[in-house]
Scaffold this active site. Structure first.
Site, PDB file in Angstrom:
ATOM      1  CG  ASP A 227       3.783   4.962  -1.460  1.00  0.00           C
ATOM      2  OD1 ASP A 227       3.231   5.822  -0.756  1.00  0.00           O
ATOM      3  OD2 ASP A 227       3.552   3.743  -1.342  1.00  0.00           O
TER       4      ASP A 227
ATOM      5  CB  SER B 269      -0.370  -0.259   3.091  1.00  0.00           C
ATOM      6  OG  SER B 269       0.034   0.898   3.777  1.00  0.00           O
TER       7      SER B 269
ATOM      8  CG  HIS C 284       0.248   4.117   0.031  1.00  0.00           C
ATOM      9  ND1 HIS C 284       1.458   3.614   0.455  1.00  0.00           N
ATOM     10  CD2 HIS C 284      -0.696   3.590   0.860  1.00  0.00           C
ATOM     11  CE1 HIS C 284       1.262   2.836   1.502  1.00  0.00           C
ATOM     12  NE2 HIS C 284      -0.042   2.799   1.765  1.00  0.00           N
TER      13      HIS C 284
END
Length: 319
Positions: A267, A141, A296
């Site tokens: 996602d 991320s 995610h």
């Protein structure tokens, strides 16, 4: 580099992006990993804490693990990665960004998506150990965005850096923000905001003249937080300026280190501009894999080893 065809096909429940995301973040447990903490001092007077885990026998390879927004080195996606790497002969250095190791950092600034100077400090520290001849970076991320930005900014990279993996990387931060502010993501956005404001309250105790109750009371969204704090604390004009300058998408074309990017199509954190197909096609050093599923930082797979943990190890072995 041609776009990599993904073969990830999870069980039915985990084909839901939200279920995959929530399972990874709130349900998954990783046991059996021992971490040793080391504090490094930074040139500006601040510090970061590194959580190391090692193989049973001395290794000349290490992977630097970078967590996401409001994460730390004990999150399951970090410890799961470290455990899998250690089991396959590779040490792991899990980074806690400034203020993310359970102790407020010393300065008014903290961490952000584009703070590659802190990643560089970690790499230099590892190089000074004179222990590792092969260094890899694996970012999740926010950490994925940081990884890609670091590789493509144009600095002279140490020869020991052999490859990198970015998982669920919001390579266009503004595009990701727009998605996070949509109703479908309200649960995640509120959770992030609550944690960020809690940290801001702790920061306020150290810097009362720089943060007022009125200022903090105006934070209703993640963008408000970036306007009030992230941009001010790190030298940006405002949130939009921060997103533009810190997004890694603009740097991917310049990456020369073998790099794998894995962003799931479902996602919910990633907008259309977070899928760098064109950039990967035009850069022989970058591979882009877009599984249909994964959510995610999810990517559930059998035996409590995620698909991206297996995929990253295979990528490293192929290098």
């Amino acid at each position: 580099m041609p776009i990599i065809r993904s073969h990830y096909n999870p069980p039915f429940l985990f084909k839901s992006g939200h279920f995959s995301t929530i399972y990874s973040g709130m349900i998954r447990k990783v046991v059996g990993l021992t971490q040793e903490r080391e504090r490094i001092e930074l040139a500006d007077g601040d510090f970061m804490d590194l959580d190391w885990s090692y193989t049973d026998t001395p290794s000349s390879e290490v992977v630097i693990l970078l967590h996401g927004l409001e994460g730390n080195a004990q999150r399951p996606y970090i410890t799961g990665s470290a455990k899998q790497l250690n089991a396959n002969g590779i040490d792991a250095c899990a980074v806690n960004y400034r203020g993310c190791s359970g102790e407020t950092n010393r300065l008014f600034r903290s961490y952000h998506s584009g703070a590659t100077e802190d990643l560089e400090a970690v790499i230099n520290h590892i190089l000074n150990l004179n222990k590792y001849s092969r260094i890899y970076i694996k970012g999740f991320s926010l950490g994925g965005n940081m990884t890609l930005k670091y590789l493509g900014e144009g600095r002279s990279l140490p020869k020991e850096i052999k490859g990198a993996i970015a998982v669920s990387a919001p390579v266009n931060l503004h595009s990701s923000l727009i998605e996070l502010l949509k109703p479908k993501n309200i649960m995640y956005a509120q959770r992030f905001k609550k944690r960020l404001i809690t940290k801001l309250r702790a920061k306020q105790l150290l810097f009362p003249k720089m943060l007022s109750n009125a200022d903090i009371g105006k934070i209703n969204t993640l963008k408000d937080f970036d306007d009030l704090y992230t941009s001010r604390a790190h030298g940006f004009k405002n949130a939009i300026d921060y997103y533009q300058k810190s997004s890694s998408l603009q740097y991917i074309h310049a990456i020369k280190t073998p790099t794998l990017i894995i962003n799931a199509k479902n996602d919910s954190f990633l907008g259309e501009q977070c899928y760098p197909s064109k950039e990967a096609e035009q850069n022989k050093s970058v591979q882009f894999e877009q599984p249909l599923y994964g959510g995610h930082v999810g990517f559930y797979d059998q035996r409590n080893i995620t698909y991206t943990e297996k995929r990253a190890l295979k990528f490293i072995e192929e290098l």
